[in-house]
Design a protein around this motif. Structure first.
Motif, PDB file in Angstrom:
ATOM      1  N   ASN A 169      56.205  39.376  39.843  1.00 12.03           N
ATOM      2  CA  ASN A 169      56.104  40.310  40.961  1.00 12.03           C
ATOM      3  C   ASN A 169      54.716  40.332  41.603  1.00 12.03           C
ATOM      4  N   LEU A 170      53.810  39.579  41.009  1.00  7.22           N
ATOM      5  CA  LEU A 170      52.449  39.538  41.543  1.00  7.22           C
ATOM      6  C   LEU A 170      52.442  38.811  42.892  1.00  7.22           C
ATOM      7  N   PRO A 171      51.735  39.344  43.904  1.00  4.78           N
ATOM      8  CA  PRO A 171      51.623  38.601  45.163  1.00  4.78           C
ATOM      9  C   PRO A 171      51.068  37.198  44.889  1.00  4.78           C
ATOM     10  N   ALA A 172      51.607  36.214  45.571  1.00  7.52           N
ATOM     11  CA  ALA A 172      51.353  34.820  45.230  1.00  7.52           C
ATOM     12  C   ALA A 172      49.871  34.437  45.288  1.00  7.52           C
ATOM     13  N   ASP A 173      49.110  35.019  46.235  1.00  7.41           N
ATOM     14  CA  ASP A 173      47.769  34.484  46.466  1.00  7.41           C
ATOM     15  C   ASP A 173      46.625  35.358  45.945  1.00  7.41           C
ATOM     16  N   VAL A 174      46.940  36.406  45.159  1.00  4.58           N
ATOM     17  CA  VAL A 174      45.849  37.278  44.715  1.00  4.58           C
ATOM     18  C   VAL A 174      44.871  36.550  43.792  1.00  4.58           C
ATOM     19  N   VAL A 175      45.402  35.690  42.930  1.00  4.20           N
ATOM     20  CA  VAL A 175      44.523  34.983  41.999  1.00  4.20           C
ATOM     21  C   VAL A 175      43.608  34.044  42.784  1.00  4.20           C
ATOM     22  N   ALA A 176      44.201  33.309  43.715  1.00  7.59           N
ATOM     23  CA  ALA A 176      43.411  32.401  44.540  1.00  7.59           C
ATOM     24  C   ALA A 176      42.336  33.167  45.300  1.00  7.59           C
ATOM     25  N   ALA A 177      42.711  34.339  45.828  1.00  3.85           N
ATOM     26  CA  ALA A 177      41.757  35.156  46.586  1.00  3.85           C
ATOM     27  C   ALA A 177      40.598  35.584  45.701  1.00  3.85           C
ATOM     28  N   ALA A 178      40.926  36.018  44.493  1.00  7.31           N
ATOM     29  CA  ALA A 178      39.884  36.480  43.579  1.00  7.31           C
ATOM     30  C   ALA A 178      38.946  35.334  43.216  1.00  7.31           C
ATOM     31  N   ARG A 179      39.538  34.164  42.994  1.00  3.00           N
ATOM     32  CA  ARG A 179      38.727  33.002  42.632  1.00  3.00           C
ATOM     33  C   ARG A 179      37.795  32.629  43.779  1.00  3.00           C
ATOM     34  N   THR A 180      38.330  32.681  45.016  1.00  6.97           N
ATOM     35  CA  THR A 180      37.527  32.373  46.191  1.00  6.97           C
ATOM     36  C   THR A 180      36.331  33.310  46.287  1.00  6.97           C
ATOM     37  N   LEU A 181      36.579  34.586  45.902  1.00  5.20           N
ATOM     38  CA  LEU A 181      35.507  35.578  45.986  1.00  5.20           C
ATOM     39  C   LEU A 181      34.572  35.502  44.788  1.00  5.20           C
ATOM     40  N   ALA A 183      35.319  35.297  41.304  1.00  2.00           N
ATOM     41  CA  ALA A 183      35.654  35.846  39.985  1.00  2.00           C
ATOM     42  C   ALA A 183      35.942  34.710  39.010  1.00  2.00           C
ATOM     43  N   ASP A 184      35.388  34.809  37.784  1.00  5.00           N
ATOM     44  CA  ASP A 184      35.748  33.795  36.793  1.00  5.00           C
ATOM     45  C   ASP A 184      37.112  34.152  36.203  1.00  5.00           C
ATOM     46  N   TRP A 185      37.654  33.254  35.333  1.00  2.00           N
ATOM     47  CA  TRP A 185      39.011  33.464  34.830  1.00  2.00           C
ATOM     48  C   TRP A 185      39.131  34.749  34.013  1.00  2.00           C
ATOM     49  N   PHE A 186      38.068  35.054  33.247  1.00  2.00           N
ATOM     50  CA  PHE A 186      38.125  36.261  32.434  1.00  2.00           C
ATOM     51  C   PHE A 186      38.201  37.502  33.327  1.00  2.00           C
ATOM     52  N   THR A 187      37.396  37.498  34.394  1.00  4.43           N
ATOM     53  CA  THR A 187      37.411  38.628  35.330  1.00  4.43           C
ATOM     54  C   THR A 187      38.768  38.732  36.019  1.00  4.43           C
ATOM     55  N   VAL A 188      39.330  37.591  36.380  1.00  6.75           N
ATOM     56  CA  VAL A 188      40.657  37.590  37.014  1.00  6.75           C
ATOM     57  C   VAL A 188      41.663  38.263  36.089  1.00  6.75           C
ATOM     58  N   PHE A 189      41.591  37.871  34.813  1.00  3.02           N
ATOM     59  CA  PHE A 189      42.548  38.435  33.867  1.00  3.02           C
ATOM     60  C   PHE A 189      42.318  39.927  33.681  1.00  3.02           C
ATOM     61  N   ARG A 190      41.055  40.312  33.490  1.00  3.17           N
ATOM     62  CA  ARG A 190      40.741  41.697  33.131  1.00  3.17           C
ATOM     63  C   ARG A 190      40.937  42.641  34.319  1.00  3.17           C
ATOM     64  N   ARG A 191      40.533  42.219  35.492  1.00  4.85           N
ATOM     65  CA  ARG A 191      40.530  43.143  36.618  1.00  4.85           C
ATOM     66  C   ARG A 191      41.726  42.982  37.539  1.00  4.85           C
ATOM     67  N   LEU A 192      42.469  41.893  37.320  1.00  8.71           N
ATOM     68  CA  LEU A 192      43.571  41.642  38.254  1.00  8.71           C
ATOM     69  C   LEU A 192      44.916  41.594  37.512  1.00  8.71           C
ATOM     70  N   LEU A 193      45.017  40.605  36.623  1.00  7.38           N
ATOM     71  CA  LEU A 193      46.305  40.403  35.951  1.00  7.38           C
ATOM     72  C   LEU A 193      46.662  41.581  35.053  1.00  7.38           C
ATOM     73  N   LEU A 194      45.678  41.994  34.249  1.00 10.23           N
ATOM     74  CA  LEU A 194      45.962  43.058  33.291  1.00 10.23           C
ATOM     75  C   LEU A 194      46.428  44.350  33.979  1.00 10.23           C
ATOM     76  N   PRO A 195      45.658  44.862  34.967  1.00 14.67           N
ATOM     77  CA  PRO A 195      46.124  46.102  35.619  1.00 14.67           C
ATOM     78  C   PRO A 195      47.467  45.919  36.337  1.00 14.67           C
ATOM     79  N   LEU A 196      47.672  44.755  36.934  1.00 12.41           N
ATOM     80  CA  LEU A 196      48.899  44.578  37.720  1.00 12.41           C
ATOM     81  C   LEU A 196      50.127  44.300  36.861  1.00 12.41           C
ATOM     82  N   THR A 197      49.933  43.959  35.588  1.00 15.19           N
ATOM     83  CA  THR A 197      51.100  43.682  34.733  1.00 15.19           C
ATOM     84  C   THR A 197      51.219  44.729  33.630  1.00 15.19           C
ATOM     85  N   ARG A 198      50.522  45.871  33.825  1.00 13.26           N
ATOM     86  CA  ARG A 198      50.475  46.808  32.693  1.00 13.26           C
ATOM     87  C   ARG A 198      51.847  47.397  32.354  1.00 13.26           C
ATOM     88  N   GLU A 199      52.742  47.512  33.332  1.00 18.87           N
ATOM     89  CA  GLU A 199      54.082  48.017  33.002  1.00 18.87           C
ATOM     90  C   GLU A 199      54.755  47.101  31.985  1.00 18.87           C
TER      91      GLU A 199
END
Lengths: 280, 342
Positions: A169-181, A183-199
């Motif tokens: 259900n994650l928007p397709a390009d959020v990871v790419a956007a974060a990387r462009t800005l 963010a390293d992979w750990f930050t992507v996971f901690r600040r993006l994936l984790l909060p968005l998949t917490r359910e």
């Protein structure tokens, strides 16, 4: 037929009644039996349970098994779920099929399979002895380690599935956007994936923890009955000593642990949210 | 008008009578799930043909079925139950079963003495017993002659023992107690001796299937097991023998009880009598289901070798009296858990 304001209540009424009658009422009767033994209010069952140092040891061992299994399942679950979601549409279906497959086999059969794999002359020992890695086969069976292996294998699928559906259900390009800005992979996971998949994390984690602390067959067969867990203790009290009060107390403690785990996981997964809200 | 009322009343009475007789032609048995097809062939079918009734069977383990008898105490749905002797003693204590009029059982005098009144007050009759002894690998160790072998260094990391929750748990602790001159009913020496093996034992098995698998996988060379597992163990591709230790063998007994307020008491008594008959006991023993409690049963050598058979074998069993089990098992389990924890 119904007033507008009553319609939702009326619609959920049948399901609510069913849940109340089939699930809540039996639990209420069970708990009532532990605090009203013989019709009088008494905490004697609980006092007796907690006065025994052995009980505390069993509670702690059970909690430890639950926590370790849940954490290992979360770590492996994210790795698997990310790999599954990353795969192409066709491969994704096949991988999910493979993940679900073990759920169709009885937990008893899966547990006995580990007895074969982890035995002295089992697959694993034959492999490492054959490769010359060791002379003596390892004793893997009937240890707490074997219980962890069995339980993780048993419950990993129910961690992976909610995570896959959350990641899908994650928007397709959020990871790419974060990387462009930057963010390293750990930050992507901690600040993006984790909060968005917490359910998914909360659902999977709660199911895994509850499954691990209440499992009977796997700890009994793979751990040997030397190391009592709350479930094996419960079995003792019902099947051998016929002490239904003590068994009710253990069951109530297990229920309390499940509820606590669910609340805590929800807390942990939303704490960042609240921190952010406060910061704003 | 009067005639019509009378006719209606007659119809109602006839219907009730028919319903009652249909109900009378059923007997409800609560029994172990094991070997039900053989029971069908050797006991239920011949009995149904003979009594013109139907046997309805409810299966489960002894403890679960005892709990059910308790739950249906005021309106029992079961007539006869097959239980362990300890469960039967508990059922008697809780007023769930009634004494059996053994004078009305034609096969009662044929029973071995120990099966005639196992829980006292004629609340139960024994229908089978089993021995508990050590099974061992004949290619790995010398013949077993004593229970002491369990504590020998040869078997370090090569034995499995029954957990206290299994049927074999108490009998094995009892034999350990006997071997090391412990006292009863506290059985402290026996429990301490068995739990002291926790570092030497591969595991304390929670079900006999685990012990069988460990023999098959070459994990263990010896384990105390119940005789009912012997047919399965003999099928394994490993050389095994059943030992006859000098201290004797332990074991257990299964019994039949009559549920208090049974709705089909006459049929229940007939079923109990049929179960104890020489024909049924011979058939069940020949199918290796149950060792005979009827002393007139004659078995072929193949079956006799596998079962507890004959007055000598029956006499050699050191059974733990069910009232002792009932009064002490909570303390035994507490001692067991403490022994395991240390």
């Amino acid at each position: 037929m119904f007033g507008r304001s009553h319609a939702p209540a009326a619609l959920v009424a049948p399901a609510s009644l069913y849940v109340a009658a089939a699930f809540l009422l039996p639990v209420a009767i069970l708990i009532a039996g532990t605090i009203l033994p013989g019709g009088k209010l008494s905490a004697a069952g609980y006092v007796r349970f907690f006065a025994d140092p052995l009980s505390l040891e069993v509670v702690w061992r059970t909690v430890r098994i639950g926590i370790v299994v849940t954490i290992v399942c979360i770590v492996l679950g994210y790795a698997m779920a990310l790999a599954i979601v990353d795969a192409g549409t066709k491969a994704r279906g096949q991988l999910i099929g493979l993940t679900i497959l073990p759920l169709m086999i009885s937990p008893v059969a899966r547990t006995y399979a580990w007895v074969v794999i982890l035995g002295r002359v089992g697959l694993f020992n034959n492999l490492i002895v054959g490769l010359g890695l060791t002379q003596q086969p390892f004793r893997l069976l009937f240890s707490e380690g074997a219980v962890y292996v069995g339980l993780v294998q048993l419950f990993l699928p129910i961690m992976v599935l909610p995570l896959v559906s959350a990641l899908e259900n994650l928007p397709a390009d959020v990871v790419a956007a974060a990387r462009t800005l930057g963010a390293d992979w750990f930050t992507v996971f901690r600040r993006l994936l984790l909060p968005l998949t917490r359910e998914g994390l909360v659902i999977g984690g709660t199911l895994v923890f509850n499954g691990a602390v209440t499992a009977y067959v796997t700890p009994a067969v793979l751990g040997g009955t030397r190391n009592l867990s709350l479930a094996t203790l419960l079995y003792q009290q019902v099947a051998v000593t016929d002490d239904l009060l003590a068994a009710g107390v253990v069951a109530t403690i297990l229920i309390a642990m499940s509820v606590t785990a669910s609340v805590l996981l929800r807390r942990v997964s939303t704490s960042r949210d609240r921190a952010l809200t406060r910061a704003r | 008008m009067f005639i019509r009322t009378l006719a209606i009343a007659a119809c109602i009475v006839a219907t009730i009578a028919a319903a009652a007789s249909a109900e009378d032609a059923t007997v409800v048995l609560s029994s172990y799930g094991i070997a039900q097809p053989q029971y069908g062939k050797d006991l239920y079918s011949p009995f149904e043909a003979q009594c013109g009734c139907k046997v309805v069977v409810d299966t489960g383990n002894s403890a679960a079925r005892l709990a059910k008898l308790e739950a249906y105490k005021d309106n029992p749905d079961t007539d006869v139950a097959a239980l362990s002797d300890a469960s039967a003693a508990q059922a008697a204590k809780e007023g769930l079963i009634e004494p059996i009029d053994v004078g009305a059982l034609s096969n009662f005098p044929k029973l071995y003495q120990i099966a005639q009144d196992p829980v006292g007050g004629h609340f139960a009759v024994g229908y089978t017993f089993y021995a508990t002894s050590i099974v061992y690998r004949t290619d790995k160790m010398p013949p077993v002659t004593s229970w002491q072998v369990l504590w020998s260094p040869t078997l370090n990391k090569r034995i499995a023992l029954p957990d206290i929750t299994t049927t074999q748990g108490v009998p094995v602790a009892y034999m350990a107690n006997l071997t090391f001159n412990g006292t009863m009913p506290d059985m402290k020496v026996g429990i301490a001796k068995v739990t002291a093996l926790k570092d030497s034992a591969v595991t304390y098995y929670p079900s006999s299937a685990v012990a069988t698998q460990l023999f098959q996988q070459d994990e263990i060379w010896a384990a105390p097991v119940g005789r009912f597992d012997w047919p399965n163990l003999k099928k394994l591709d490993v050389p095994l023998a059943w030992s006859m230790p000098q201290e004797g063998q332990s074991g257990g007994m299964n019994v039949l009880v009559l549920v208090k307020g049974a709705k089909h008491k006459a049929l229940a008594m007939k079923l109990i009598d049929a179960w104890l008959s020489t024909e049924v006991q011979t058939a069940l023993a020949s199918d290796l289901v149950d060792s005979p409690a009827n002393s007139e049963v004659k078995l072929a050598p193949a079956a006799a070798e596998i079962l507890v058979y004959g007055p000598e074998a029956v006499k050699s069993l050191h059974l733990v009296p069910p009232d002792v089990v009932l009064a002490n098992r909570a303390a035994w389990v507490a001692d067991w858990n403490a022994g395991m924890a240390h």
